[in-house]
Design an enzyme around this catalytic site. Sequence first.
Site, PDB file in Angstrom:
ATOM      1  N   THR A 189     113.824  70.659 -14.674  1.00 57.09           N
ATOM      2  CA  THR A 189     114.085  70.394 -14.122  1.00 57.09           C
ATOM      3  C   THR A 189     112.374  69.570 -13.177  1.00 57.09           C
ATOM      4  OG1 THR A 189     112.801  72.525 -13.684  1.00 57.09           O
ATOM      5  CG2 THR A 189     115.129  72.898 -13.898  1.00 57.09           C
ATOM      6  N   GLU A 337     120.807  72.883 -13.589  1.00 64.40           N
ATOM      7  CA  GLU A 337     121.817  74.127 -15.028  1.00 64.40           C
ATOM      8  C   GLU A 337     123.078  74.261 -14.418  1.00 64.40           C
ATOM      9  OE1 GLU A 337     117.736  75.142 -12.619  1.00 64.40           O
ATOM     10  OE2 GLU A 337     118.951  73.899 -12.482  1.00 64.40           O
ATOM     11  N   LYS A 445     113.382  81.798   8.824  1.00 58.68           N
ATOM     12  CA  LYS A 445     113.607  84.024   9.020  1.00 58.68           C
ATOM     13  C   LYS A 445     112.535  84.483  11.042  1.00 58.68           C
ATOM     14  CE  LYS A 445     116.348  87.482   8.065  1.00 58.68           C
ATOM     15  NZ  LYS A 445     115.862  88.405   7.296  1.00 58.68           N
ATOM     16  N   TRP A 450     118.167  83.749  10.963  1.00 56.57           N
ATOM     17  CA  TRP A 450     118.394  82.551   9.757  1.00 56.57           C
ATOM     18  C   TRP A 450     118.225  80.981  10.151  1.00 56.57           C
ATOM     19  CZ3 TRP A 450     120.860  83.910   4.956  1.00 56.57           C
ATOM     20  CH2 TRP A 450     120.557  85.011   4.186  1.00 56.57           C
TER      21      TRP A 450
END
Length: 547
Positions: A189, A337, A445, A450
Amino acid sequence: MLGQMQDKPLLISSLLEHAERFHPNVEIVTRTAEGPIHRCNWRELGQRSRRLALALQKKGVRQGSMVATLATNTYRHLELYFAVMGIGAVLHTINPRLSPAHLEYIVNHAEDEMLFFDLAFAPSVEKLQSRLPTVKRFYALGDQESVEAVAPAIRDFAGYETLFADTPADPSFTWPQFDERLASTLCYTSGTTGNPKGVLYSHRSTVLHNQVISLSDSLGSSADATILLVVPLFHVNAWGLPYAAAMTGAKLVLPGPHLDGESIYALLRDERVTLAAGVPTIWQMLFQYVDANGLKPREELCLKDAVVGGSAAPRMMIERFDRDFGTFLLHAWGMTEMSPLGVVCRLLPKHAGLSAEQRYDIQMKQGRAVYGVQLKIVGEEGQRLPHDGKASGRLMVSGPWIVARYFKGDGGLLDSEGFFDTGDIATIDADGYVMLVDRSKDVIKSGGEWISSIDLENAAVGCPGIAMAAVIALPHPKWQERPLLICVKKPGAEVDKATVLAYLDGKIAKWWTPDDVVFVESLPLTATGKLYKLGLRQAFKDYPLPG
């Protein structure tokens, strides 16, 4: 009762064997680092891969050995793909855009035994070599004349072509057979939070992933396709497209290190590319070149699909490809992944009669799950949420090419149902289309609700004069967090805060309106071309919001 069918291992070498046998004359085109075009075909690449495999074995590479590459998209890099994996060793593709500290960390963490590198990266290798104790040999990718001209001061160094000069072809050579669950490639990653983490793919997972991405409702590799791999071979195996090309007989076009708009446009035009894959920043550079030179891509190109991954494409990019190129912008989403493909945004038959604007609404979504990938979204307590296009939660995935544990890491990545947490917040509608709301660490937030930084960024780059945009959350005494919009202007553009806010008015919810707009010369990107939000949050952590 078990079935009574033959049990053949799913090995990556079988893809190359198929390519040699059934489409040996299909071209593989590379724009070399020096500039000239190199052409070969699947037969020739197969022959050289066999010789390279023999040479590697003579140098002590064995099943399970780690062989690293620090290289761009060229036919030599592709030869290493098949030669290393074909003998049961593991190809560790390294992202050269990583920091020196991360490069050192992942080479040592992987315990690489050999390192193949493009000559352009020789200075980095020279600086790091003394801190890479497991690497026994270094090889520079290039013709012998170029290698000798540079002659970097690297211990145990040789040119790539010497491996072929010292290894005659052996007509009796056959690729070894072994357990399909053996490791094939290792990718790390990008390490935006802490050290990079290794994901170790198997032959089985890779071949299964390859078969699915080649479907017409997926990325659609086929014998009549010409695929331009702008996405690097070091970025999750170029999303699996090199394997797909070998299996289906597609022509491959490899840009080498030349990723500027002019070079990409020339390859699209001259090689008659039908499918191209890259991150949004690449397509932005292409647009800039087209605009600066007054080109007419719809008349000059035959690009059918442009695949976008790595980060979400803004609506203006979807519209621009459709209007000016006659190209369908194909959102695909996944991650290291996941090998990486999870969902692809193809339209359904019921969408045939939609207007362009309605079609763009669907293309803005990341897509529907490909066969083999299972999805769910969960709430804060881990409960499953409905697929109604409204409920948003953490996106969880499972499947035969999705990580179970990190390389040399502990288990515990999966929940009780065997799902991996992607770190994304998303909705899933009744047709199965996934829409990313944000990364869990990037979502804002505000007042208990959101705000999607992705949606705000995509809206902002539609404003005339804005080249790039990023949104981060800043703390607020009343609302907990509020959005700060950070923009890069197009060259020569006259645009200010008032212009941007006026443009956003009516395009986003009123309470989403950024508390401030700032302009910068450039935005930081990760090693994989994504916005580096962590760097922005650090740079603006003390920025005072108005009022």
